[in-house]
Design a protein around this motif. Structure first.
Motif, PDB file in Angstrom:
ATOM      1  N   LEU A  29       0.606  -2.028  -5.810  1.00  0.00           N
ATOM      2  CA  LEU A  29       0.508  -1.165  -4.620  1.00  0.00           C
ATOM      3  C   LEU A  29       0.349  -2.015  -3.361  1.00  0.00           C
ATOM      4  CD1 LEU A  29      -1.786   1.686  -6.006  1.00  0.00           C
ATOM      5  CD2 LEU A  29       0.662   1.831  -5.454  1.00  0.00           C
ATOM      6  N   ALA A  33       2.960  -1.826  -0.277  1.00  0.00           N
ATOM      7  CA  ALA A  33       2.498  -1.393   1.046  1.00  0.00           C
ATOM      8  C   ALA A  33       2.735  -2.483   2.087  1.00  0.00           C
ATOM      9  CB  ALA A  33       1.015  -1.029   0.985  1.00  0.00           C
ATOM     10  N   ARG A  36       6.304  -2.557   2.999  1.00  0.00           N
ATOM     11  CA  ARG A  36       6.701  -1.363   3.757  1.00  0.00           C
ATOM     12  C   ARG A  36       6.058  -1.327   5.144  1.00  0.00           C
ATOM     13  NH1 ARG A  36       5.057   2.034  -0.006  1.00  0.00           N
ATOM     14  NH2 ARG A  36       3.246   2.673   1.186  1.00  0.00           N
ATOM     15  N   ASN A  37       4.741  -1.601   5.209  1.00  0.00           N
ATOM     16  CA  ASN A  37       3.993  -1.378   6.460  1.00  0.00           C
ATOM     17  C   ASN A  37       3.375  -2.636   7.049  1.00  0.00           C
ATOM     18  OD1 ASN A  37       4.364   1.389   5.916  1.00  0.00           O
ATOM     19  ND2 ASN A  37       2.493   1.443   4.682  1.00  0.00           N
ATOM     20  N   PHE A  40      -2.006  -3.474   3.705  1.00  0.00           N
ATOM     21  CA  PHE A  40      -2.451  -2.657   2.572  1.00  0.00           C
ATOM     22  C   PHE A  40      -3.876  -2.231   2.852  1.00  0.00           C
ATOM     23  CE2 PHE A  40      -4.396  -2.804  -1.863  1.00  0.00           C
ATOM     24  CZ  PHE A  40      -3.862  -1.584  -2.284  1.00  0.00           C
ATOM     25  N   THR A  41      -4.108  -0.930   2.944  1.00  0.00           N
ATOM     26  CA  THR A  41      -5.451  -0.422   3.234  1.00  0.00           C
ATOM     27  C   THR A  41      -6.050   0.118   1.943  1.00  0.00           C
ATOM     28  OG1 THR A  41      -4.441   1.689   3.875  1.00  0.00           O
ATOM     29  CG2 THR A  41      -4.996   0.147   5.643  1.00  0.00           C
ATOM     30  N   ARG A 139      -4.862   7.745   6.270  1.00  0.00           N
ATOM     31  CA  ARG A 139      -4.149   7.839   4.987  1.00  0.00           C
ATOM     32  C   ARG A 139      -4.195   6.480   4.301  1.00  0.00           C
ATOM     33  NH1 ARG A 139      -0.724  10.763   1.968  1.00  0.00           N
ATOM     34  NH2 ARG A 139       1.396  10.071   1.457  1.00  0.00           N
ATOM     35  N   ASP A 141      -3.721   3.557   1.615  1.00  0.00           N
ATOM     36  CA  ASP A 141      -2.733   3.233   0.582  1.00  0.00           C
ATOM     37  C   ASP A 141      -3.360   3.417  -0.795  1.00  0.00           C
ATOM     38  OD1 ASP A 141      -0.518   2.382   2.240  1.00  0.00           O
ATOM     39  OD2 ASP A 141      -1.767   0.670   2.791  1.00  0.00           O
ATOM     40  N   LEU A 142      -4.636   3.052  -0.921  1.00  0.00           N
ATOM     41  CA  LEU A 142      -5.301   3.180  -2.216  1.00  0.00           C
ATOM     42  C   LEU A 142      -6.787   3.458  -2.010  1.00  0.00           C
ATOM     43  CD1 LEU A 142      -5.481   2.894  -5.333  1.00  0.00           C
ATOM     44  CD2 LEU A 142      -5.774   0.426  -4.992  1.00  0.00           C
ATOM     45  N   GLU A 196      -2.636   8.018  -0.107  1.00  0.00           N
ATOM     46  CA  GLU A 196      -1.328   7.878  -0.769  1.00  0.00           C
ATOM     47  C   GLU A 196      -1.526   7.735  -2.286  1.00  0.00           C
ATOM     48  OE1 GLU A 196       2.842   6.312   0.488  1.00  0.00           O
ATOM     49  OE2 GLU A 196       1.135   6.470   1.809  1.00  0.00           O
ATOM     50  N   HIS A 197      -2.541   6.966  -2.678  1.00  0.00           N
ATOM     51  CA  HIS A 197      -2.841   6.772  -4.104  1.00  0.00           C
ATOM     52  C   HIS A 197      -4.350   6.811  -4.295  1.00  0.00           C
ATOM     53  CE1 HIS A 197       1.237   5.378  -5.123  1.00  0.00           C
ATOM     54  NE2 HIS A 197       1.203   4.881  -3.899  1.00  0.00           N
ATOM     55  N   GLY A 234      -0.252  12.788  -2.243  1.00  0.00           N
ATOM     56  CA  GLY A 234      -0.442  11.462  -2.826  1.00  0.00           C
ATOM     57  C   GLY A 234      -0.477  11.524  -4.336  1.00  0.00           C
TER      58      GLY A 234
END
Ligand code: 6PG
Length: 251
Positions: A29, A33, A36-37, A40-41, A139, A141-142, A196-197, A234
């Motif tokens: 993940l 992330a 993509r972005n 990673f949060t 939001r 990521d995990l 998201e997850h 998510g």
């Protein structure tokens, strides 16, 4: 295997296999992330189950495979104790993970537990989330969560205001928690269900009966707060060891 709309259930034979799977998913993940972005949060949790995950992430190959300079670390809940307290989730994460990886201090967002009230800490942390996510609805990521034998998750306890009457706030102060220490700060369902997850890590025979109720029983969120975690857009995954899953297949 799926559990209707209560998420995906993945049963691992042992706690060590659960740790391996959690670490694999964390790394996957994180990579996706970051690609993509550019970041990673992740929100960490307290409790004993995440310790082994932290330790796995802190060792090669994952300690070197993950681009920690692009990982932003938050907490889904925290105990209202100083950061050097043995009860501090921040301290646990520092000792098991953060001190062992090349992550900039600026990427770490502990809950401010010193110099204010639990309420002011909750408000300050909500503000931190809004600023860091540039959104009123952060939001992640995990979000990593555990579950207590009473069905609590994060610091949302049975019969407490959150979850009995879910708040519009992002973060709340929690008093008189049945699991010590009694004063805590917790993200609410507003945050947990925007992720998201969400990955639950649940291990041990003392969780088996409650896990069955949470995943198979009727909805009773005020009594079983973990049931309230249902990310709107998510993915929800339960990583469970065999001992915790023991009562899931019984009729
Ligand atoms: C805490 C937690 C809490 C925890 C569960 C499960 O602050 O203690 O965030 O919600 O995740 O109690 O804990 P274990 O993994 O130790 O069973």
């Amino acid at each position: 295997m799926t559990t209707d709309n209560r998420g995906e259930l993945v049963v691992l034979p042992t706690p060590a296999a659960l740790t391996d799977e959690a670490a694999r998913r964390f790394a996957e993940l994180a990579e996706a992330a970051i690609q993509r972005n550019g970041r990673f949060t992740v929100a960490l949790s307290g409790g004993s189950t995440p310790r082994a995950l932290h330790q796995r992430l802190a060792q090669p190959p994952l300690s070197t495979a993950i681009d920690w300079s692009k990982v932003l670390v938050f907490w889904g809940d925290e105990r209202f104790v100083p950061p050097d307290s043995e009860d501090s989730c921040f301290r646990m994460a520092r000792e098991t993970l953060l001190d062992h990886i090349p992550i900039p201090a600026a990427n770490i967002f502990p809950v401010p537990t010193v110099g204010g009230t639990p309420e002011s800490a909750a408000n300050a942390y909500a503000e931190t989330l809004v600023v860091q996510f540039d959104s009123q609805t952060p939001r992640f990521d995990l979000i990593l969560l555990g579950m207590g034998p009473d069905g609590h998750t994060a610091s949302l306890f049975p019969g407490h205001p959150e979850p009995s009457a879910p708040s519009d706030e992002l973060v709340v102060a929690v008093h008189s928690a049945p699991k010590p220490p009694p004063t805590r700060i917790s993200c609410t369902y507003q945050v947990l269900n925007a992720a998201e997850h969400v990955l639950f890590l649940v291990a041990g025979p003392d969780k088996a009966a409650t896990l069955r109720e949470v995943l198979r029983g009727p909805l009773a969120i005020a009594r079983l707060p973990a049931q309230g975690v249902r990310p709107a857009r998510g993915e929800l995954v339960w990583l469970v060891d065999q001992a915790a899953a023991a009562q899931l297949s019984e009729g």
